[in-house]
Design a protein around this motif. Sequence first.
Motif, PDB file in Angstrom:
ATOM      1  N   GLY A   1       1.115  -1.159   0.007  1.00  0.00           N
ATOM      2  CA  GLY A   1       0.538   0.230  -0.306  1.00  0.00           C
ATOM      3  C   GLY A   1       0.967   0.810   0.289  1.00  0.00           C
ATOM      4  O   GLY A   1       0.765   2.060   0.147  1.00  0.00           O
ATOM      5  N   ALA A   2       2.297   1.378  -0.126  1.00  0.00           N
ATOM      6  CA  ALA A   2       2.958   2.821  -0.233  1.00  0.00           C
ATOM      7  C   ALA A   2       2.814   3.015  -1.580  1.00  0.00           C
ATOM      8  O   ALA A   2       2.912   4.376  -1.283  1.00  0.00           O
ATOM      9  CB  ALA A   2       4.552   1.612  -0.503  1.00  0.00           C
ATOM     10  N   GLY A   3       1.758   2.357  -2.296  1.00  0.00           N
ATOM     11  CA  GLY A   3       2.051   3.816  -3.663  1.00  0.00           C
ATOM     12  C   GLY A   3       2.779   3.132  -4.562  1.00  0.00           C
ATOM     13  O   GLY A   3       2.931   3.609  -5.631  1.00  0.00           O
ATOM     14  N   LYS A   4       3.646   2.152  -4.832  1.00  0.00           N
ATOM     15  CA  LYS A   4       4.629   1.697  -5.905  1.00  0.00           C
ATOM     16  C   LYS A   4       4.049   0.743  -6.769  1.00  0.00           C
ATOM     17  O   LYS A   4       4.287   1.692  -8.199  1.00  0.00           O
ATOM     18  CB  LYS A   4       5.009   0.402  -5.402  1.00  0.00           C
ATOM     19  CG  LYS A   4       5.825   0.493  -4.142  1.00  0.00           C
ATOM     20  CD  LYS A   4       6.745  -0.472  -3.657  1.00  0.00           C
ATOM     21  CE  LYS A   4       5.677  -1.876  -3.274  1.00  0.00           C
ATOM     22  NZ  LYS A   4       5.137  -2.105  -1.995  1.00  0.00           N
ATOM     23  N   THR A   5       2.443   0.371  -7.452  1.00  0.00           N
ATOM     24  CA  THR A   5       1.562   0.104  -8.480  1.00  0.00           C
ATOM     25  C   THR A   5       1.219   1.163  -8.499  1.00  0.00           C
ATOM     26  O   THR A   5       1.033   1.129 -10.152  1.00  0.00           O
ATOM     27  CB  THR A   5       1.284  -0.879  -7.442  1.00  0.00           C
ATOM     28  OG1 THR A   5       1.348  -2.138  -7.014  1.00  0.00           O
ATOM     29  CG2 THR A   5       0.014  -1.468  -9.249  1.00  0.00           C
ATOM     30  N   THR A   6       0.752   2.195  -7.908  1.00  0.00           N
ATOM     31  CA  THR A   6       0.264   3.086  -8.460  1.00  0.00           C
ATOM     32  C   THR A   6       1.235   4.074  -9.390  1.00  0.00           C
ATOM     33  O   THR A   6       0.468   4.601 -10.254  1.00  0.00           O
ATOM     34  CB  THR A   6      -0.275   4.262  -7.207  1.00  0.00           C
ATOM     35  OG1 THR A   6      -1.293   3.477  -6.736  1.00  0.00           O
ATOM     36  CG2 THR A   6      -1.372   5.388  -8.150  1.00  0.00           C
TER      37      THR A   6
ATOM     38  N   THR B   1      -5.210  -3.081   2.118  1.00  0.00           N
ATOM     39  CA  THR B   1      -6.311  -3.073   2.562  1.00  0.00           C
ATOM     40  C   THR B   1      -7.199  -4.144   1.446  1.00  0.00           C
ATOM     41  O   THR B   1      -6.875  -3.732   0.190  1.00  0.00           O
ATOM     42  CB  THR B   1      -7.184  -1.370   2.238  1.00  0.00           C
ATOM     43  OG1 THR B   1      -6.708  -0.892   1.335  1.00  0.00           O
ATOM     44  CG2 THR B   1      -7.037  -0.064   2.859  1.00  0.00           C
TER      45      THR B   1
END
Lengths: 264, 248
Positions: free
Chosen positions: A37-42, A245
């Motif tokens: 959920g750190a935002g890597k994929t985003t 989440t």
Amino acid sequence: MIKVENLVKRFGELTAVDDVSFEVRRGEVFAFLGPNGAGKTTTIKMLTTLLRPTSGRVELDGLDPVAKRDEVRKRFGVVFQDPSLDQELTAWENMEIHGVLYGVPRKVRRERAEELLKLFELWERRDALVKTFSGGMRRRLEIARGLLHTPKVLFLDEPTLGLDPQSRNQMWTHVKKLNVSDQVTVFLTTHYMDEAERVADRISVIDHGRIVATGSPAELKERTQTDSLEGAFLALTGTTIRDETAGSADAMRQMARMWSGRQK
Amino acid sequence: MRVVYILWLREVKKYLRSRTQIVASLGSPIMYLGVLGFGLGPVFQRAGEGSYLQFMAPGVIGMTVLFSSMFGGIALLWDRQFGFLKETLVAPVPRLWIMAGRTLGGATVATFQGLLIFAVSLVAGFRPVSVWALPAALGVLVLTAVVFAALGTAIGSTLKDMQGFQLVMNFMVMPIFFLSGALYPLANLPKALAVLTRVDPLTYGVDGVRGALSGITHFGISWDFGALAFVAVLLLGVGAWRFSKIEI
Ligand SMILES: Nc1ncnc2c1ncn2[C@@H]1O[C@H](COP(=O)(O)OP(=O)(O)O)[C@@H](O)[C@H]1O
Ligand SMILES: [Mg+2]
């Protein structure tokens, strides 16, 4: 090769990527290291034209992914976090379709497909359906496919998730080899420290959508006064556990697993 | 063009490879033909409407095309999260081509399925009125397949999860089938039902096939053709638009 300035992505209330800036040099292996959920994929989705940034600047090989979408798409290959092979087709057919989609001329396409399948040790199995492949073989095929149109950048989003140590080791050997021989810039995400330490020239540690530190593995260790990358990582991101989440994507992922189990 | 072709070919290849699935998907049409065809036959005959099998076989062929093409389109939802769709969506080609290849592939597969049921109905005793009617029937079938493959694409591009899929099956696909006049004549229906059947595109598909094969038609084949062509263009537009909006 990649330049990101003050990149932000919001999903409603949630800020998934929060004012991120970094640069990846040509020919470099660069790793995004961060908890779930750190935002890597985003971030990868924004770099690969699949998501529009809320604000900030992105440049890939000097081009803006929003304005010059198709030009940018020709320049990168990508292996997504979730598998994107057609399991009902053979390895060779998956390669063929990719070549046609990227407009690679037939002769070049066939030669390069053969070369890559041999390199990734899949040539003998080229006419077998992908659904008969092991997890490691599938991942290798996805990487081979992503390289078929000779991209300048290869994105790998948690490519080794769920693989055994042998497969992981073998995969990184190949990737590293290509990085050196073809000068392919590699942008990868992982949450295995040992991997990042082994293959990456430089690492950005990302948490809660923000970059907390960037540098070579040695620099990160030095900065945090720790003697392992794992120690450095924990020092930078704290020791609380993140639960990803459980959104609808997770529910579907669960079902996808059930299904692929049933097909076997 | 090569892109559309290869994606079309992909659908057809996968279909031809899935033998067990083909057999399984023929189960319910065969049951309809067998149980309803022979079970309701005597009643239908007594009501002075002729052979029920002659009447309902085109309906069951239409049903097969409906199910097959809708499923193909909705499978997109699946492909989107965990499959091949992502690979096509990051390729440097217009989405319209990808949508076209997929949808036409799905429509081709659905037409095959319809022809297969046609063959089964011949075995069951169904007799087309003349050989000359076959091309017209095939034309109607292809258009019907395109209509529902496009509708399936539109829905598959819009749905977010598998619960939505159940909803679509129960509140869309089944009503489309039951309201199409596949199983009963369209004449002398109650007002509300008559209106509903007329907005159901499958009605025209079934009526066209029935007109060609059994010589029984409510609207006339050319009217069926026109209605289907109109809806096909409309839904292809909607499908392409929804497909262009997919975010992954
Ligand atoms: N399409 C989306 N809609 C809403 N929230 C999202 C979406 N995609 C990702 N998120 C949320 O953004 C955050 C970052 O997710 P992600 O980039 O997948 O993390 P990572 O890849 O580092 O595990 C998570 O909290 C996730 O739930
Ligand atoms: Mg991720």
